[in-house]
Design a protein around this motif. Structure first.
Motif, PDB file in Angstrom:
ATOM      1  N   ILE A  80      10.406  -1.993   3.344  1.00  0.00           N
ATOM      2  CA  ILE A  80       9.764  -2.819   4.002  1.00  0.00           C
ATOM      3  C   ILE A  80       8.899  -1.857   4.779  1.00  0.00           C
ATOM      4  CG2 ILE A  80       9.449  -5.096   5.093  1.00  0.00           C
ATOM      5  CD1 ILE A  80       9.736  -5.628   2.109  1.00  0.00           C
ATOM      6  N   VAL A  81       7.758  -2.288   5.255  1.00  0.00           N
ATOM      7  CA  VAL A  81       6.999  -1.422   6.407  1.00  0.00           C
ATOM      8  C   VAL A  81       6.449  -2.056   7.588  1.00  0.00           C
ATOM      9  CG1 VAL A  81       4.649   0.349   7.402  1.00  0.00           C
ATOM     10  CG2 VAL A  81       6.107   0.047   4.668  1.00  0.00           C
ATOM     11  N   LEU A  82       7.063  -1.456   9.401  1.00  0.00           N
ATOM     12  CA  LEU A  82       6.523  -2.326   9.986  1.00  0.00           C
ATOM     13  C   LEU A  82       7.018  -2.096  10.949  1.00  0.00           C
ATOM     14  CD1 LEU A  82       6.475  -5.721  11.628  1.00  0.00           C
ATOM     15  CD2 LEU A  82       9.126  -5.344  11.774  1.00  0.00           C
ATOM     16  N   ASP A  83       5.190  -1.038  10.594  1.00  0.00           N
ATOM     17  CA  ASP A  83       5.767   0.113  12.037  1.00  0.00           C
ATOM     18  C   ASP A  83       4.995  -1.040  12.941  1.00  0.00           C
ATOM     19  OD1 ASP A  83       2.987  -0.478  11.573  1.00  0.00           O
ATOM     20  OD2 ASP A  83       2.726   0.928  10.150  1.00  0.00           O
ATOM     21  N   LEU A 130      14.317  -7.950   6.605  1.00  0.00           N
ATOM     22  CA  LEU A 130      15.656  -7.675   6.220  1.00  0.00           C
ATOM     23  C   LEU A 130      16.155  -8.623   4.532  1.00  0.00           C
ATOM     24  CD1 LEU A 130      17.077  -7.680   9.920  1.00  0.00           C
ATOM     25  CD2 LEU A 130      16.959  -5.346   8.786  1.00  0.00           C
ATOM     26  N   ALA A 131      15.902  -9.616   5.029  1.00  0.00           N
ATOM     27  CA  ALA A 131      16.517 -10.193   3.546  1.00  0.00           C
ATOM     28  C   ALA A 131      15.943  -9.411   2.346  1.00  0.00           C
ATOM     29  CB  ALA A 131      15.889 -11.584   4.086  1.00  0.00           C
ATOM     30  N   VAL A 132      13.912  -9.834   2.946  1.00  0.00           N
ATOM     31  CA  VAL A 132      14.001  -9.308   1.386  1.00  0.00           C
ATOM     32  C   VAL A 132      14.034  -7.301   1.046  1.00  0.00           C
ATOM     33  CG1 VAL A 132      11.381  -8.517   0.395  1.00  0.00           C
ATOM     34  CG2 VAL A 132      11.637 -10.215   1.794  1.00  0.00           C
ATOM     35  N   LYS A 137       0.579  -1.087  -0.133  1.00  0.00           N
ATOM     36  CA  LYS A 137       0.027   0.054  -0.047  1.00  0.00           C
ATOM     37  C   LYS A 137       0.995   1.034   0.271  1.00  0.00           C
ATOM     38  CE  LYS A 137      -3.925   2.129   2.702  1.00  0.00           C
ATOM     39  NZ  LYS A 137      -4.952   2.572   3.750  1.00  0.00           N
ATOM     40  N   ASN A 138       2.241   1.426   0.514  1.00  0.00           N
ATOM     41  CA  ASN A 138       2.927   2.482   1.138  1.00  0.00           C
ATOM     42  C   ASN A 138       3.643   2.998  -0.533  1.00  0.00           C
ATOM     43  OD1 ASN A 138       4.385   4.847   2.504  1.00  0.00           O
ATOM     44  ND2 ASN A 138       6.353   2.927   1.988  1.00  0.00           N
ATOM     45  N   ASN A 139       4.076   1.370  -1.265  1.00  0.00           N
ATOM     46  CA  ASN A 139       4.725   1.719  -2.541  1.00  0.00           C
ATOM     47  C   ASN A 139       3.879   2.222  -3.688  1.00  0.00           C
ATOM     48  OD1 ASN A 139       7.824   0.221  -2.239  1.00  0.00           O
ATOM     49  ND2 ASN A 139       6.811  -0.292  -0.899  1.00  0.00           N
TER      50      ASN A 139
END
Length: 416
Positions: A375-378, A365-367, A50-52
């Motif tokens: 990557i969004v991990l909020d 981290l890998a992706v 969604k962010n992208n």
């Protein structure tokens, strides 16, 4: 002090349970870990997508309206494509009339996409360059930045000067040593001078990127192609003035376009007014479904893990029945026993939740390293993970803890 004592003893009991029954505890925690991992991974993946996508949509401008032949978001068996196919494409006369009549527009641009072409500079060649042409206000109706150079001057646009702005990748391929400004490129059999280079935008999910674009003044394209041809997808882009809502701009444009095209009252429009909220609303529906699917799958895994934790707690109560009887005979209250086992269950579930979050973090981290994707991990997803683990701990531990608290001290001490 009582709470700290309970917390310490519960931690020690949980640690003993983990160390004494490693396989049983691991298999029980696995359900919670997989459940939390599934929920947070899906939420993070959806938020990332969604962010992208939203970043791509933002390039179109939240207060811009696109006057086009085809509506956005069409498709399906009931899509009346034959009706839209008969519509005329936006013409230059429509553009000129809107510039004269509109009172809500900050800027109006006429734009065409010529096609993918080959561009040359001396011995260097780039294939697949997207050639576009636009009127002067294109830099206002769209959002972009420059890594070097500038936009067309008003005189260059009016005169149709042989100048161009090129994308970052085009500049890198044609001029590996830098210095693209003022160089002469050969495009569609014509030589044009580079006056600007777009700032690098990177890969775009919707394909909206200027990295491989070559932008020409509209009046220059007049002498090269029939830019009002349907094949070039002409469109008019209108950005509203600050403080004026997009709905107000849309309402004015609808009236003006119907007047310009002399459409009778009650007759259908022969144009489409597209805006970014159409895309955003469709994305919200899709992402809502993905969130729900991920939540359901994760909850099933957590449910299995919750039964596993409850089983551990029942076994733990059985194994420590003597200890519970001794504690009660020494004056321990029922709520003390209940909280002791409840905190232990919560601690075990939180451990599974932390393991799930750790797996998600390692995967992000890998992706990020492999795909160069943010990557969004909020904090919201982390709170959801911890909160879900806590809730499952309470639900799976309350019944075993209640049974432990209700044990008769004499019978508990006598038990084997």
């Amino acid at each position: 002090m009582l709470f700290l004592k309970l917390l310490r003893e519960s931690f020690l009991f949980a640690n003993d349970s983990l160390r004494g029954n490693k396989l049983r505890t691991f298999l029980s925690l696995l359900g919670v870990t997989i459940g939390i991992f599934t929920i947070i991974f899906v939420f993070s993946a959806v938020d990332t997508l969604k962010n992208n996508l939203q970043n791509s949509v933002n390039k179109l401008g939240s207060n811009s309206i696109y006057i086009q032949k085809w509506p956005w978001g069409g498709g399906g068996d009931d899509f009346p494509w034959w009706k839209y196919m008969q519509r005329p494409v936006p013409k230059l006369r429509d553009f000129d009339a809107l510039q004269r009549l509109s009172r809500t527009a900050l800027a109006i641009s006429y734009e065409v996409g010529i096609d993918n072409r080959t561009v040359k500079y001396q011995s260097n060649t780039v294939s697949g360059a997207q050639i576009d042409a636009a009127s002067q206000d294109h830099d206002i109706t769209w959002n972009f930045d420059f890594s070097e150079g500038r936009y067309f001057t008003n005189m260059e646009s009016r005169a149709g000067s042989p100048v161009t702005i090129i994308g970052y990748d085009i500049a890198h391929d044609l001029f590996p040593d830098g210095g693209a400004i003022d160089k002469q490129l050969k495009i569609m059999g014509r030589y044009v001078k580079v006056v600007g280079v777009f700032k690098k935008e990177g890969n775009d999910i919707l394909g909206i990127s200027s990295d491989k674009e070559i932008l020409l003044p509209l009046n220059f394209a007049k002498d090269v192609i029939d830019f009002q041809n349907d094949n070039y997808g002409p469109q008019i882009v209108v950005r509203g003035k600050p403080g004026i809502g997009v709905d107000e701009v849309e309402s004015e444009l609808k009236g003006l376009m119907r007047s310009i095209h002399r459409i009778k009252p009650g007759a259908d429009d022969d144009f489409s007014l597209n805006k970014t909220t159409i895309i955003s609303n469709q994305l919200d529906v899709v992402f809502g479904v993905l969130h729900t699917v991920g939540l359901i799958i994760g909850l099933f895994s957590i449910l299995v893990g919750g039964f596993g934790i409850a089983n551990i707690m029942f076994v733990s109560v059985k194994e420590r029945t003597n200890i519970i009887g001794i504690q009660k005979s020494l004056g321990a209250k029922s709520y003390f026993i209940l909280l002791q086992f409840l905190i232990e269950a919560i601690f075990l579930c939180l451990m599974g939740g932390v393991m799930g979050l750790a797996l998600v973090y390692l995967l992000t981290l890998a992706v990020s390293a492999a795909a160069d994707l943010k990557i969004v991990l909020d904090i919201k997803n982390i709170i959801i993970g911890i909160g879900t683990s806590f809730t499952i701990g309470v639900i799976s531990g309350i019944i075993p803890a209640w049974f432990a608290a209700k044990l008769d001290p004499v019978e508990a001490i006598r038990s084997n």
